[in-house]
Motif scaffolding. Sequence first.
Motif, mmCIF file in Angstrom:
data_model
loop_
_atom_site.group_PDB
_atom_site.id
_atom_site.type_symbol
_atom_site.label_atom_id
_atom_site.label_comp_id
_atom_site.label_asym_id
_atom_site.label_seq_id
_atom_site.Cartn_x
_atom_site.Cartn_y
_atom_site.Cartn_z
ATOM 1 N N MET A 1 24.294 40.882 47.697
ATOM 2 C CA MET A 1 25.258 39.911 47.214
ATOM 3 C C MET A 1 26.202 40.613 46.240
ATOM 4 O O MET A 1 25.754 41.337 45.362
ATOM 5 C CB MET A 1 24.571 38.747 46.512
ATOM 6 N N ILE A 2 27.468 40.390 46.418
ATOM 7 C CA ILE A 2 28.477 40.931 45.513
ATOM 8 C C ILE A 2 29.022 39.792 44.669
ATOM 9 O O ILE A 2 29.485 38.778 45.196
ATOM 10 C CB ILE A 2 29.626 41.614 46.289
ATOM 11 N N ARG A 3 28.930 39.979 43.353
ATOM 12 C CA ARG A 3 29.482 39.004 42.400
ATOM 13 C C ARG A 3 30.589 39.691 41.614
ATOM 14 O O ARG A 3 30.380 40.786 41.091
ATOM 15 C CB ARG A 3 28.416 38.525 41.426
ATOM 16 N N LEU A 4 31.720 39.037 41.499
ATOM 17 C CA LEU A 4 32.834 39.535 40.691
ATOM 18 C C LEU A 4 32.974 38.632 39.478
ATOM 19 O O LEU A 4 33.012 37.408 39.610
ATOM 20 C CB LEU A 4 34.132 39.531 41.499
ATOM 21 N N VAL A 5 33.048 39.257 38.295
ATOM 22 C CA VAL A 5 33.238 38.519 37.047
ATOM 23 C C VAL A 5 34.562 38.999 36.456
ATOM 24 O O VAL A 5 34.734 40.188 36.178
ATOM 25 C CB VAL A 5 32.086 38.772 36.051
ATOM 26 N N THR A 6 35.490 38.070 36.286
ATOM 27 C CA THR A 6 36.808 38.414 35.778
ATOM 28 C C THR A 6 37.153 37.540 34.576
ATOM 29 O O THR A 6 36.526 36.516 34.334
ATOM 30 C CB THR A 6 37.882 38.294 36.887
ATOM 31 N N GLY A 7 38.149 37.969 33.857
ATOM 32 C CA GLY A 7 38.609 37.227 32.694
ATOM 33 C C GLY A 7 39.525 38.112 31.868
ATOM 34 O O GLY A 7 39.740 39.283 32.196
ATOM 35 N N LYS A 113 40.263 53.428 48.029
ATOM 36 C CA LYS A 113 39.082 53.708 47.201
ATOM 37 C C LYS A 113 38.228 52.443 47.061
ATOM 38 O O LYS A 113 36.998 52.500 47.108
ATOM 39 C CB LYS A 113 39.493 54.205 45.823
ATOM 40 N N THR A 114 38.896 51.309 46.899
ATOM 41 C CA THR A 114 38.186 50.045 46.738
ATOM 42 C C THR A 114 37.457 49.665 48.013
ATOM 43 O O THR A 114 36.309 49.203 47.969
ATOM 44 C CB THR A 114 39.153 48.939 46.289
ATOM 45 N N ASP A 115 38.096 49.848 49.158
ATOM 46 C CA ASP A 115 37.427 49.561 50.430
ATOM 47 C C ASP A 115 36.175 50.420 50.593
ATOM 48 O O ASP A 115 35.120 49.922 50.994
ATOM 49 C CB ASP A 115 38.369 49.818 51.614
ATOM 50 N N ARG A 116 36.284 51.712 50.259
ATOM 51 C CA ARG A 116 35.118 52.596 50.367
ATOM 52 C C ARG A 116 34.015 52.159 49.401
ATOM 53 O O ARG A 116 32.834 52.162 49.748
ATOM 54 C CB ARG A 116 35.527 54.050 50.129
ATOM 55 N N LEU A 117 34.410 51.781 48.196
ATOM 56 C CA LEU A 117 33.423 51.301 47.220
ATOM 57 C C LEU A 117 32.732 50.048 47.738
ATOM 58 O O LEU A 117 31.503 49.934 47.689
ATOM 59 C CB LEU A 117 34.089 51.026 45.874
ATOM 60 N N LEU A 118 33.506 49.107 48.244
ATOM 61 C CA LEU A 118 32.922 47.863 48.748
ATOM 62 C C LEU A 118 31.995 48.112 49.929
ATOM 63 O O LEU A 118 30.963 47.442 50.064
ATOM 64 C CB LEU A 118 34.023 46.869 49.109
ATOM 65 N N THR A 120 30.150 50.729 50.247
ATOM 66 C CA THR A 120 28.943 51.243 49.600
ATOM 67 C C THR A 120 28.104 50.107 49.025
ATOM 68 O O THR A 120 26.872 50.177 49.020
ATOM 69 C CB THR A 120 29.317 52.234 48.468
ATOM 70 N N LEU A 121 28.765 49.063 48.546
ATOM 71 C CA LEU A 121 28.079 47.966 47.861
ATOM 72 C C LEU A 121 27.492 46.928 48.806
ATOM 73 O O LEU A 121 26.649 46.124 48.383
ATOM 74 C CB LEU A 121 29.046 47.274 46.896
ATOM 75 N N GLN A 122 27.912 46.926 50.065
ATOM 76 C CA GLN A 122 27.395 45.945 51.012
ATOM 77 C C GLN A 122 25.875 45.999 51.036
ATOM 78 O O GLN A 122 25.293 47.073 50.947
ATOM 79 C CB GLN A 122 27.947 46.201 52.411
ATOM 80 N N ASP A 123 25.250 44.873 51.155
ATOM 81 C CA ASP A 123 23.791 44.743 51.242
ATOM 82 C C ASP A 123 23.081 45.134 49.948
ATOM 83 O O ASP A 123 21.883 45.417 49.963
ATOM 84 C CB ASP A 123 23.227 45.565 52.413
ATOM 85 N N GLN A 124 23.800 45.158 48.824
ATOM 86 C CA GLN A 124 23.212 45.446 47.515
ATOM 87 C C GLN A 124 23.419 44.232 46.612
ATOM 88 O O GLN A 124 24.321 43.435 46.836
ATOM 89 C CB GLN A 124 23.895 46.661 46.865
ATOM 90 N N GLU A 125 22.599 44.134 45.595
ATOM 91 C CA GLU A 125 22.842 43.160 44.532
ATOM 92 C C GLU A 125 23.741 43.864 43.527
ATOM 93 O O GLU A 125 23.325 44.850 42.911
ATOM 94 C CB GLU A 125 21.537 42.736 43.855
ATOM 95 N N VAL A 126 24.956 43.386 43.400
ATOM 96 C CA VAL A 126 25.904 44.065 42.519
ATOM 97 C C VAL A 126 26.753 43.045 41.782
ATOM 98 O O VAL A 126 27.130 42.010 42.328
ATOM 99 C CB VAL A 126 26.782 45.065 43.303
ATOM 100 N N GLN A 160 38.025 38.957 47.676
ATOM 101 C CA GLN A 160 37.993 38.563 49.086
ATOM 102 C C GLN A 160 36.627 38.835 49.708
ATOM 103 O O GLN A 160 36.105 38.022 50.460
ATOM 104 C CB GLN A 160 39.081 39.321 49.864
ATOM 105 N N ARG A 161 36.025 39.962 49.363
ATOM 106 C CA ARG A 161 34.742 40.347 49.965
ATOM 107 C C ARG A 161 33.536 39.896 49.153
ATOM 108 O O ARG A 161 32.401 39.970 49.638
ATOM 109 C CB ARG A 161 34.715 41.854 50.178
ATOM 110 N N ALA A 162 33.763 39.427 47.946
ATOM 111 C CA ALA A 162 32.653 38.992 47.096
ATOM 112 C C ALA A 162 32.054 37.678 47.599
ATOM 113 O O ALA A 162 32.750 36.827 48.138
ATOM 114 C CB ALA A 162 33.129 38.829 45.658
ATOM 115 N N ASP A 163 30.748 37.536 47.362
ATOM 116 C CA ASP A 163 30.063 36.287 47.687
ATOM 117 C C ASP A 163 30.325 35.233 46.622
ATOM 118 O O ASP A 163 30.390 34.044 46.919
ATOM 119 C CB ASP A 163 28.556 36.534 47.803
ATOM 120 N N GLU A 164 30.429 35.696 45.370
ATOM 121 C CA GLU A 164 30.725 34.810 44.246
ATOM 122 C C GLU A 164 31.795 35.458 43.381
ATOM 123 O O GLU A 164 31.819 36.672 43.211
ATOM 124 C CB GLU A 164 29.500 34.586 43.350
#
Length: 181
Positions: A1-7, A113-118, A120-126, A160-164
């Motif tokens: 699961m990918i979670r993005l926290v912004t502010g 770079k962001t696409d490559r990072l994302l 890498t993050l697939q199927d991880q808790e991040v 766009q790719r984040a679950d939350e």
Amino acid sequence: MIRLVTGGVRSGKSRFAEETARDVGEKVLYVATGVPGDEEMQERVARHRDRRPRSWGLVEEEWDLEAALARSGEWDAWLIDDLGTWTANHVMRLSEESIREDQGGFEAEMAKKTDRLLDTLQDQEVILVTAETGLGGVAMNRMGRLFQDALGTVNQQVAQRADEVWLVACGIPCQIKGVDG
């Protein structure tokens, strides 16, 4: 699961991300993108470090997040703090001439770079922390605008790719994407 926290700056987003990571598991790898270059920044880093459980791992990586994560080992979750600093680190590597002459190349490179990072993050808790560029005015110089444009693109890609996606304002988190629970 990918979670993005912004502010915005000092909104409480890092604290919320840390609390969220605690709920995910005990083995959390904290990935810091900031480099404490002066005394004030060293104090900020120390405050962040003091808030985190001693059991958490730490990787400090300014540029190559994929490589840092690839060699990090097994963790319940990764907390990356933050994408704004990661983007700024890349901007700061550019020459004045390349900043002046940039016609969208840097923004496109950060998107790759962001696409490559994302990937890498697939199927991880991040949990990824970032600053919301849309909460401030337009920067008064070319470097600032280049940073804002690139980070805006990075944030949109990740969201766009984040679950939350969570927006934190005045220390109050508000979920803006994903299902509660």
